[in-house]
Design a protein around this motif. Structure first.
Motif, short mmCIF file in Angstrom:
data_model
loop_
_atom_site.label_atom_id
_atom_site.label_comp_id
_atom_site.label_asym_id
_atom_site.label_seq_id
_atom_site.Cartn_x
_atom_site.Cartn_y
_atom_site.Cartn_z
N GLN A 105 -21.95 4.34 8.27
CA GLN A 105 -21.33 4.66 6.97
C GLN A 105 -20.04 5.43 7.17
OE1 GLN A 105 -24.58 6.69 5.05
NE2 GLN A 105 -25.30 4.84 4.02
N SER A 106 -20.03 6.34 8.13
CA SER A 106 -18.80 7.07 8.44
C SER A 106 -17.72 6.10 8.92
CB SER A 106 -19.08 8.13 9.51
OG SER A 106 -17.89 8.78 9.88
N GLY A 107 -18.13 5.15 9.77
CA GLY A 107 -17.17 4.14 10.23
C GLY A 107 -16.65 3.30 9.07
N GLU A 108 -17.53 2.99 8.11
CA GLU A 108 -17.10 2.22 6.94
C GLU A 108 -16.08 3.00 6.12
OE1 GLU A 108 -19.08 -0.06 3.08
OE2 GLU A 108 -19.95 1.78 3.86
N GLN A 109 -16.33 4.30 5.93
CA GLN A 109 -15.39 5.12 5.18
C GLN A 109 -14.03 5.17 5.86
OE1 GLN A 109 -17.35 8.90 4.73
NE2 GLN A 109 -18.77 8.16 3.16
N GLN A 110 -14.05 5.32 7.18
CA GLN A 110 -12.78 5.33 7.92
C GLN A 110 -12.07 3.99 7.79
OE1 GLN A 110 -13.75 6.46 11.92
NE2 GLN A 110 -14.17 8.59 11.41
N ALA A 111 -12.85 2.90 7.89
CA ALA A 111 -12.24 1.57 7.78
C ALA A 111 -11.67 1.35 6.38
CB ALA A 111 -13.28 0.50 8.11
N LYS A 112 -12.38 1.81 5.36
CA LYS A 112 -11.87 1.68 3.99
C LYS A 112 -10.61 2.51 3.79
CE LYS A 112 -16.07 0.37 1.49
NZ LYS A 112 -17.05 0.75 0.45
N ALA A 113 -10.60 3.71 4.40
CA ALA A 113 -9.39 4.54 4.30
C ALA A 113 -8.20 3.85 4.96
CB ALA A 113 -9.65 5.90 4.94
N ALA A 114 -8.47 3.23 6.13
CA ALA A 114 -7.39 2.50 6.80
C ALA A 114 -6.94 1.30 5.97
CB ALA A 114 -7.86 2.04 8.18
N GLN A 115 -7.91 0.62 5.33
CA GLN A 115 -7.57 -0.51 4.46
C GLN A 115 -6.73 -0.05 3.27
OE1 GLN A 115 -10.93 -2.71 2.97
NE2 GLN A 115 -9.72 -3.80 1.46
N LEU A 116 -7.14 1.08 2.66
CA LEU A 116 -6.40 1.61 1.51
C LEU A 116 -4.98 1.98 1.93
CD1 LEU A 116 -6.32 2.55 -1.42
CD2 LEU A 116 -7.24 4.76 -0.66
N GLU A 117 -4.86 2.59 3.12
CA GLU A 117 -3.53 2.97 3.60
C GLU A 117 -2.67 1.73 3.82
OE1 GLU A 117 -1.51 5.58 7.24
OE2 GLU A 117 -3.60 4.97 7.34
N ALA A 118 -3.26 0.70 4.45
CA ALA A 118 -2.50 -0.53 4.70
C ALA A 118 -2.11 -1.21 3.40
CB ALA A 118 -3.32 -1.47 5.57
N GLU A 119 -3.05 -1.25 2.43
CA GLU A 119 -2.73 -1.87 1.14
C GLU A 119 -1.68 -1.07 0.38
OE1 GLU A 119 -6.57 -2.10 -0.60
OE2 GLU A 119 -7.03 -4.09 0.24
N THR A 120 -1.72 0.27 0.55
CA THR A 120 -0.70 1.11 -0.09
C THR A 120 0.68 0.79 0.49
OG1 THR A 120 -2.31 2.88 -0.47
CG2 THR A 120 0.02 3.48 -0.54
N TYR A 121 0.75 0.69 1.82
CA TYR A 121 2.03 0.33 2.43
C TYR A 121 2.46 -1.08 2.02
CZ TYR A 121 2.63 4.42 5.41
OH TYR A 121 2.85 5.70 5.86
N LEU A 122 1.48 -1.96 1.84
CA LEU A 122 1.83 -3.32 1.40
C LEU A 122 2.42 -3.27 -0.01
CD1 LEU A 122 1.77 -6.36 1.95
CD2 LEU A 122 -0.53 -6.41 0.97
N SER A 123 1.87 -2.40 -0.86
CA SER A 123 2.41 -2.29 -2.22
C SER A 123 3.83 -1.74 -2.21
CB SER A 123 1.51 -1.38 -3.07
OG SER A 123 1.57 -0.02 -2.63
N TYR A 124 4.15 -0.96 -1.16
CA TYR A 124 5.52 -0.41 -1.06
C TYR A 124 6.55 -1.49 -0.77
CZ TYR A 124 3.44 4.27 -0.87
OH TYR A 124 2.76 5.42 -1.16
N THR A 125 6.11 -2.68 -0.34
CA THR A 125 7.07 -3.75 -0.08
C THR A 125 7.54 -4.42 -1.37
OG1 THR A 125 5.31 -5.40 0.21
CG2 THR A 125 6.03 -4.19 2.18
N GLU A 126 6.96 -4.01 -2.50
CA GLU A 126 7.43 -4.48 -3.80
C GLU A 126 8.14 -3.35 -4.51
OE1 GLU A 126 4.43 -8.07 -5.17
OE2 GLU A 126 4.19 -6.08 -6.07
N LEU A 127 9.37 -3.61 -4.93
CA LEU A 127 10.16 -2.62 -5.66
C LEU A 127 9.95 -2.84 -7.15
CD1 LEU A 127 12.26 -0.38 -5.84
CD2 LEU A 127 14.05 -2.11 -5.64
N THR A 128 9.40 -1.83 -7.84
CA THR A 128 9.12 -1.95 -9.26
C THR A 128 10.03 -1.02 -10.06
OG1 THR A 128 7.38 -0.26 -9.08
CG2 THR A 128 6.71 -2.58 -8.86
N ALA A 129 10.23 -1.39 -11.31
CA ALA A 129 11.09 -0.60 -12.19
C ALA A 129 10.42 0.73 -12.50
CB ALA A 129 11.35 -1.36 -13.48
N PRO A 130 11.11 1.85 -12.30
CA PRO A 130 10.51 3.16 -12.58
C PRO A 130 10.34 3.44 -14.06
CG PRO A 130 12.78 3.42 -11.89
CD PRO A 130 12.46 1.98 -11.72
N SER A 131 11.06 2.70 -14.92
CA SER A 131 10.96 2.90 -16.36
C SER A 131 11.55 1.67 -17.06
CB SER A 131 11.71 4.17 -16.79
OG SER A 131 13.10 4.02 -16.53
#
Length: 423
Positions: free
Chosen positions: A280-306
């Motif tokens: 379970q600890s390994g799963e949490q770490q893997a999910k954290a790594a997945q979330l981090e990678a997906e967050t960086y992936l979302s940064y490759t899209e530039l969205t309008a701030p307003s």
């Protein structure tokens, strides 16, 4: 002549003083009028924001152009994301692997728990069975021992006495039967009875003789005691019963063995539970790594701030841009405002929240707004007093007015003229 000169000086002094008073009074009056009738101007303004990527990379897509109206969160451009997508896929695979380990550990836990329960049941059954076997073996030993003791002790005096009585009674019955038989034979010889009558009496005689012989044998056995082979057989049965008792008592030891199996199964359960926690600890770490990678992936899209209007574009597809580089400059449509500068003599009763009336200079249309802030302007905006007597420094204040509904003819940058506070 002596009196004329002082009079002339006195008149001149009066004239000069009166003139100075009138001049000062007039200047103060004109300053007050000017302060009450100021009509400064300001421009219609909107906030300008920059749209920038949070990470650097090569631009692959530009989805808007200058002059486009965009909404908050709308995708404006994209960066090359192959490497980050690979990291996302790798992170997802790690999550699946960790989840598989959890399932495996849970299965091992269930198996160990089942073995533990089986062992507990085995301990109970084994303990009950062992005690029953011991009790049965003890009863068999007691019965065999009693048999051996009885054989060794022989018949009791009472039993011997009973055998003597039975033997004597059987002899007396035989004697009577013999007398009857002799009498019947004599009568047969005289022709007084038939042969059949004699035969009946003879049968009774034989029965009495058999009973007498049996009674004598019983008496003889009671006097002589058991046979040797009978004693040996009873002793053999006793030895067999004692061996069975020892075996039953030895089987009690298997209870301790079963209890050891239960302890081992419990240890396996705890180990499996530890494996679950680790997985379970390994799963949490893997999910954290997945979330981090997906967050960086979302940064490759530039969205309008307003919500807003694209004013300018600073990069093209294929260009390499750094983190924070302003790819687009936008004019936000969320708020529209104008900033007026007024002397302190004109804002004495002005408060934040007051409604201000203004005129759109280009068309003469009325515009209404709300005072959002009143702040002293920098020192260079202070009006310094001259050397003329009675003047003081006058400081300027910046009045930020948030504009309400603008006429359709109004555009950013147009001039507004201050009319004053409404009400």
């Amino acid at each position: 002549m002596k009196f004329i000169r002082p009079m002339v000086y006195s008149v001149m002094a009066v004239v000069i003083g009166t003139s100075a008073f009138l001049l000062t009074t007039g200047r103060a009056t004109s300053q007050t009028d000017a302060a009450n009738q100021v009509h400064p101007t300001a421009y219609i303004e909107k906030n300008e924001v920059s749209a920038s990527f949070k990470v650097g990379g090569r631009i692959t897509e530009i989805l808007v152009k200058e002059g486009d109206t965009v909404t908050k969160g709308q995708v404006l451009a994209r960066l090359q994301s192959t490497e980050i997508e690979a990291k996302v896929a790798q992170a997802k695979a790690a999550v699946l692997l960790a989840q598989g380990k959890i399932a495996e550990a849970e299965g091992a836990t269930a198996t160990a728990e089942a073995k533990k329960q089986q062992g507990i049941a085995g301990v109970t059954v084994t303990a009950d069975t062992a005690e029953q076997q011991v009790a049965q073996a003890q009863a068999a030993v007691a019965a065999a021992q009693a048999k051996v003791d009885a054989l060794h002790n022989g018949a009791r005096p009472e039993e011997k006495k009973q055998a003597e009585i039975q033997a004597q009674a059987a002899s007396e019955v035989l004697a009577v039967a013999e007398q009857n038989l002799n009498r019947m034979n004599a009568m047969l010889a005289q022709g007084l009875v038939s042969q059949a009558d004699v035969d009946k009496v003879k049968v009774s005689y034989e029965e009495a003789k058999t009973k007498r012989d049996l009674a004598q044998q019983q008496l003889s056995m009671a006097n002589q005691g058991p046979r040797e082979e009978e004693v040996r057989g009873a002793e053999a049965l006793l030895a067999q019963a004692q061996a069975a008792l020892k075996l039953a008592e030895a089987n009690r030891g298997t209870v301790a063995v079963r209890e050891g199996d239960v302890a081992a199964a419990d240890a396996a359960v705890q180990q499996a539970k530890g494996a679950i926690q680790s997985a379970q600890s390994g799963e949490q770490q893997a999910k954290a790594a997945q979330l981090e990678a997906e967050t960086y992936l979302s940064y490759t899209e530039l969205t309008a701030p307003s919500d807003g209007l694209i004013l300018s574009q600073s990069a093209q597809p294929g260009e390499l841009v750094g983190s924070g580089f302003p790819v687009f400059s936008m004019e936000s449509t969320s708020t529209t405002w104008a900033k007026f500068y007024l002397p302190e003599t004109a804002i004495a009763n002005l408060k934040v929240g007051n409604t201000i009336s203004m005129t759109l200079v280009a068309t003469g249309e009325k515009v209404v707004g709300t005072v959002k802030s009143i702040a002293a302007a920098p020192d260079f905006a202070v009006k310094k007093a001259t050397q003329t007597a009675g003047e003081t420094d006058i400081r300027s204040f910046g009045i930020k007015v948030e504009l309400q509904a603008l006429p359709e003819s109004a555009s950013t940058g147009m001039t507004l003229q201050w009319n004053g506070k409404e009400g």
